[in-house]
Write a protein that holds these residues in place. Structure first.
Motif, PDB file in Angstrom:
ATOM      1  N   ALA A 124       0.828  -1.207   0.000  1.00 33.01           N
ATOM      2  CA  ALA A 124       0.000   0.000   0.000  1.00 33.01           C
ATOM      3  C   ALA A 124       0.861   1.254   0.000  1.00 33.01           C
ATOM      4  O   ALA A 124       0.573   2.227  -0.715  1.00 33.01           O
ATOM      5  CB  ALA A 124      -0.942  -0.009   1.198  1.00 33.01           C
ATOM      6  N   SER A 140      -7.699   0.985   0.313  1.00 29.31           N
ATOM      7  CA  SER A 140      -6.341   0.475   0.481  1.00 29.31           C
ATOM      8  C   SER A 140      -6.221  -0.265   1.806  1.00 29.31           C
ATOM      9  O   SER A 140      -5.620  -1.346   1.881  1.00 29.31           O
ATOM     10  CB  SER A 140      -5.333   1.628   0.422  1.00 29.31           C
ATOM     11  N   LEU A 146      -5.429   1.692  -6.778  1.00 31.38           N
ATOM     12  CA  LEU A 146      -6.312   0.742  -6.092  1.00 31.38           C
ATOM     13  C   LEU A 146      -6.731  -0.390  -7.016  1.00 31.38           C
ATOM     14  O   LEU A 146      -6.883  -1.533  -6.575  1.00 31.38           O
ATOM     15  CB  LEU A 146      -7.551   1.460  -5.557  1.00 31.38           C
ATOM     16  N   TYR A 180      -3.949  -2.719  -7.083  1.00 31.53           N
ATOM     17  CA  TYR A 180      -3.775  -3.387  -5.794  1.00 31.53           C
ATOM     18  C   TYR A 180      -4.728  -4.564  -5.638  1.00 31.53           C
ATOM     19  O   TYR A 180      -4.352  -5.640  -5.143  1.00 31.53           O
ATOM     20  CB  TYR A 180      -3.985  -2.379  -4.674  1.00 31.53           C
TER      21      TYR A 180
END
Length: 205
Positions: free
Chosen positions: A62, A93, A158, A161
Protein backbone atom coordinates in the motif's frame (compact mmCIF):
# COMPACT_ATOMS: atom_id res chain seq x y z
CA UNK A 1 15.60 4.81 -11.49
CA UNK A 2 13.50 2.72 -9.11
CA UNK A 3 13.93 -1.03 -8.64
CA UNK A 4 11.04 -3.29 -7.67
CA UNK A 5 11.70 -6.51 -5.78
CA UNK A 6 8.92 -8.97 -6.54
CA UNK A 7 7.90 -12.62 -6.33
CA UNK A 8 5.76 -14.10 -9.11
CA UNK A 9 2.18 -14.62 -7.97
CA UNK A 10 2.47 -12.32 -4.99
CA UNK A 11 0.84 -8.95 -4.34
CA UNK A 12 4.01 -7.31 -5.68
CA UNK A 13 2.26 -7.64 -9.03
CA UNK A 14 0.33 -4.50 -8.06
CA UNK A 15 3.27 -2.05 -8.03
CA UNK A 16 4.63 -3.83 -11.11
CA UNK A 17 1.40 -2.89 -12.90
CA UNK A 18 1.60 0.64 -11.52
CA UNK A 19 5.12 1.03 -12.89
CA UNK A 20 3.92 -0.09 -16.30
CA UNK A 21 1.13 2.48 -16.16
CA UNK A 22 3.58 5.19 -15.11
CA UNK A 23 5.77 4.52 -18.11
CA UNK A 24 9.07 5.71 -16.65
CA UNK A 25 12.20 3.50 -16.72
CA UNK A 26 12.44 1.00 -13.88
CA UNK A 27 14.15 -2.26 -13.03
CA UNK A 28 12.88 -5.43 -11.37
CA UNK A 29 14.52 -8.15 -9.32
CA UNK A 30 12.75 -11.44 -8.71
CA UNK A 31 13.32 -12.83 -5.21
CA UNK A 32 12.49 -16.00 -3.34
CA UNK A 33 10.96 -15.93 0.10
CA UNK A 34 13.56 -16.61 2.76
CA UNK A 35 16.49 -15.60 0.55
CA UNK A 36 19.26 -14.33 2.83
CA UNK A 37 20.33 -11.58 0.45
CA UNK A 38 16.79 -10.31 0.15
CA UNK A 39 16.44 -10.24 3.94
CA UNK A 40 19.13 -7.57 3.88
CA UNK A 41 16.80 -5.50 1.69
CA UNK A 42 13.65 -6.22 3.67
CA UNK A 43 14.17 -7.97 7.03
CA UNK A 44 10.49 -8.95 7.03
CA UNK A 45 11.14 -11.04 3.94
CA UNK A 46 7.92 -9.96 2.26
CA UNK A 47 7.39 -8.40 -1.15
CA UNK A 48 7.22 -5.87 -2.56
CA UNK A 49 10.20 -3.74 -1.72
CA UNK A 50 11.03 -0.66 -3.74
CA UNK A 51 14.53 0.75 -3.99
CA UNK A 52 13.65 4.37 -4.66
CA UNK A 53 17.05 5.14 -6.17
CA UNK A 54 17.39 7.88 -3.59
CA UNK A 55 19.23 5.93 -0.93
CA UNK A 56 16.26 4.40 0.85
CA UNK A 57 13.97 1.41 0.44
CA UNK A 58 10.21 1.36 0.89
CA UNK A 59 8.24 -1.75 1.83
CA UNK A 60 4.54 -2.62 2.19
CA UNK A 61 2.44 -2.74 -0.98
CA UNK A 62 0.00 0.00 0.00
CA UNK A 63 2.82 2.40 0.86
CA UNK A 64 4.73 1.57 -2.33
CA UNK A 65 1.65 2.14 -4.47
CA UNK A 66 0.75 5.45 -2.89
CA UNK A 67 4.36 6.62 -3.10
CA UNK A 68 4.54 5.81 -6.79
CA UNK A 69 1.28 7.63 -7.45
CA UNK A 70 2.64 10.75 -5.76
CA UNK A 71 6.15 10.56 -7.16
CA UNK A 72 4.78 10.36 -10.70
CA UNK A 73 1.65 12.55 -10.60
CA UNK A 74 1.48 12.94 -14.39
CA UNK A 75 0.66 9.23 -14.66
CA UNK A 76 -2.72 9.98 -13.08
CA UNK A 77 -2.95 6.83 -10.98
CA UNK A 78 -3.58 8.60 -7.67
CA UNK A 79 -7.08 9.18 -6.37
CA UNK A 80 -8.57 12.58 -7.07
CA UNK A 81 -7.33 15.22 -4.69
CA UNK A 82 -10.48 16.10 -2.73
CA UNK A 83 -10.47 15.07 0.95
CA UNK A 84 -13.32 12.64 0.28
CA UNK A 85 -11.59 11.00 -2.70
CA UNK A 86 -8.35 10.61 -0.77
CA UNK A 87 -10.26 9.19 2.20
CA UNK A 88 -12.01 6.69 -0.05
CA UNK A 89 -8.67 5.61 -1.50
CA UNK A 90 -7.28 5.19 2.01
CA UNK A 91 -10.36 3.26 3.07
CA UNK A 92 -10.10 0.72 0.24
CA UNK A 93 -6.34 0.48 0.48
CA UNK A 94 -6.79 -0.36 4.16
CA UNK A 95 -9.48 -2.91 3.33
CA UNK A 96 -7.22 -4.66 0.83
CA UNK A 97 -4.25 -4.58 3.20
CA UNK A 98 -6.04 -5.45 6.42
CA UNK A 99 -9.01 -7.59 5.37
CA UNK A 100 -8.85 -8.98 1.86
CA UNK A 101 -5.18 -9.92 1.56
CA UNK A 102 -4.93 -11.56 5.04
CA UNK A 103 -8.01 -13.67 4.29
CA UNK A 104 -5.82 -15.67 1.91
CA UNK A 105 -2.98 -16.31 4.36
CA UNK A 106 -4.32 -19.57 5.80
CA UNK A 107 -5.36 -20.69 2.32
CA UNK A 108 -1.78 -20.38 1.08
CA UNK A 109 -0.11 -21.71 4.25
CA UNK A 110 -2.56 -23.75 6.37
CA UNK A 111 0.34 -25.32 8.27
CA UNK A 112 0.89 -22.00 10.03
CA UNK A 113 -2.62 -22.00 11.49
CA UNK A 114 -2.78 -25.37 13.20
CA UNK A 115 -0.43 -27.50 15.27
CA UNK A 116 -1.83 -30.61 13.63
CA UNK A 117 0.05 -32.10 10.71
CA UNK A 118 -2.59 -34.33 9.19
CA UNK A 119 -3.92 -33.53 5.73
CA UNK A 120 -7.45 -33.42 7.11
CA UNK A 121 -6.47 -30.61 9.47
CA UNK A 122 -4.95 -28.60 6.65
CA UNK A 123 -8.07 -29.16 4.56
CA UNK A 124 -10.21 -27.84 7.41
CA UNK A 125 -8.09 -24.70 7.64
CA UNK A 126 -8.35 -24.17 3.89
CA UNK A 127 -12.13 -24.51 3.96
CA UNK A 128 -12.36 -21.97 6.77
CA UNK A 129 -10.09 -19.66 4.77
CA UNK A 130 -12.27 -19.96 1.68
CA UNK A 131 -15.32 -19.01 3.73
CA UNK A 132 -13.51 -15.91 4.97
CA UNK A 133 -12.34 -15.01 1.47
CA UNK A 134 -15.92 -15.25 0.22
CA UNK A 135 -17.11 -12.88 2.96
CA UNK A 136 -14.52 -10.31 1.93
CA UNK A 137 -15.46 -10.70 -1.71
CA UNK A 138 -19.10 -10.11 -0.81
CA UNK A 139 -17.98 -6.68 0.41
CA UNK A 140 -15.90 -6.06 -2.69
CA UNK A 141 -18.75 -7.18 -4.95
CA UNK A 142 -21.15 -4.73 -3.31
CA UNK A 143 -18.64 -1.92 -3.71
CA UNK A 144 -17.91 -2.62 -7.38
CA UNK A 145 -21.55 -3.07 -8.36
CA UNK A 146 -22.27 -0.33 -10.88
CA UNK A 147 -18.64 0.83 -10.85
CA UNK A 148 -15.88 0.49 -13.40
CA UNK A 149 -13.01 1.42 -11.08
CA UNK A 150 -12.26 0.98 -7.40
CA UNK A 151 -12.50 4.71 -6.71
CA UNK A 152 -13.66 7.63 -8.80
CA UNK A 153 -14.07 7.64 -12.56
CA UNK A 154 -10.57 6.59 -13.63
CA UNK A 155 -8.09 3.85 -12.96
CA UNK A 156 -5.89 4.27 -9.93
CA UNK A 157 -3.36 2.31 -7.94
CA UNK A 158 -6.31 0.74 -6.09
CA UNK A 159 -7.28 -1.14 -9.25
CA UNK A 160 -3.75 -2.50 -9.49
CA UNK A 161 -3.78 -3.39 -5.79
CA UNK A 162 -6.95 -5.46 -5.83
CA UNK A 163 -6.14 -7.32 -9.05
CA UNK A 164 -3.75 -9.93 -7.56
CA UNK A 165 -6.42 -10.93 -5.02
CA UNK A 166 -8.98 -11.23 -7.80
CA UNK A 167 -6.58 -13.58 -9.58
CA UNK A 168 -6.08 -15.64 -6.44
CA UNK A 169 -9.81 -16.03 -5.91
CA UNK A 170 -10.38 -16.92 -9.56
CA UNK A 171 -7.89 -19.76 -9.29
CA UNK A 172 -8.36 -20.96 -5.70
CA UNK A 173 -12.13 -20.90 -5.17
CA UNK A 174 -13.94 -23.84 -6.73
CA UNK A 175 -16.45 -21.53 -8.38
CA UNK A 176 -13.88 -18.85 -9.16
CA UNK A 177 -15.48 -15.42 -9.48
CA UNK A 178 -18.80 -16.71 -10.80
CA UNK A 179 -20.68 -15.49 -7.72
CA UNK A 180 -19.14 -12.04 -8.01
CA UNK A 181 -20.08 -10.66 -11.44
CA UNK A 182 -18.92 -7.12 -10.70
CA UNK A 183 -15.58 -8.35 -9.40
CA UNK A 184 -15.21 -10.61 -12.43
CA UNK A 185 -15.95 -7.67 -14.73
CA UNK A 186 -13.25 -5.65 -12.99
CA UNK A 187 -10.83 -8.58 -13.17
CA UNK A 188 -11.48 -9.01 -16.89
CA UNK A 189 -11.03 -5.29 -17.54
CA UNK A 190 -7.69 -5.38 -15.76
CA UNK A 191 -6.59 -8.57 -17.51
CA UNK A 192 -7.24 -6.90 -20.88
CA UNK A 193 -5.15 -3.82 -19.99
CA UNK A 194 -1.88 -3.58 -21.94
CA UNK A 195 0.16 -2.50 -18.91
CA UNK A 196 -1.21 -5.41 -16.91
CA UNK A 197 -0.37 -7.78 -19.75
CA UNK A 198 3.20 -6.50 -19.83
CA UNK A 199 3.65 -6.91 -16.07
CA UNK A 200 2.24 -10.44 -16.15
CA UNK A 201 4.42 -11.40 -19.10
CA UNK A 202 7.52 -10.01 -17.40
CA UNK A 203 6.79 -12.15 -14.34
CA UNK A 204 5.96 -15.21 -16.38
CA UNK A 205 2.56 -15.30 -14.71
Amino acid sequence: MVTLYYHTGACSLAPHIALEWIGEPYETKEVEFGDKEYLKVNPAGAVPALDTGEGWILTQAAAVLRYLSRRYPKAGIAADSSPRDEAEADRWSSFITGDLHPAFFSLFSPNRYTRAREKEAFDDVREAAKALVRKKFDILEAHLSGRRYMVGDKRSYLDAYVFPMERWAASMLEDGLSKYPSVRKHHDMMAADEGVKRALAAEGA
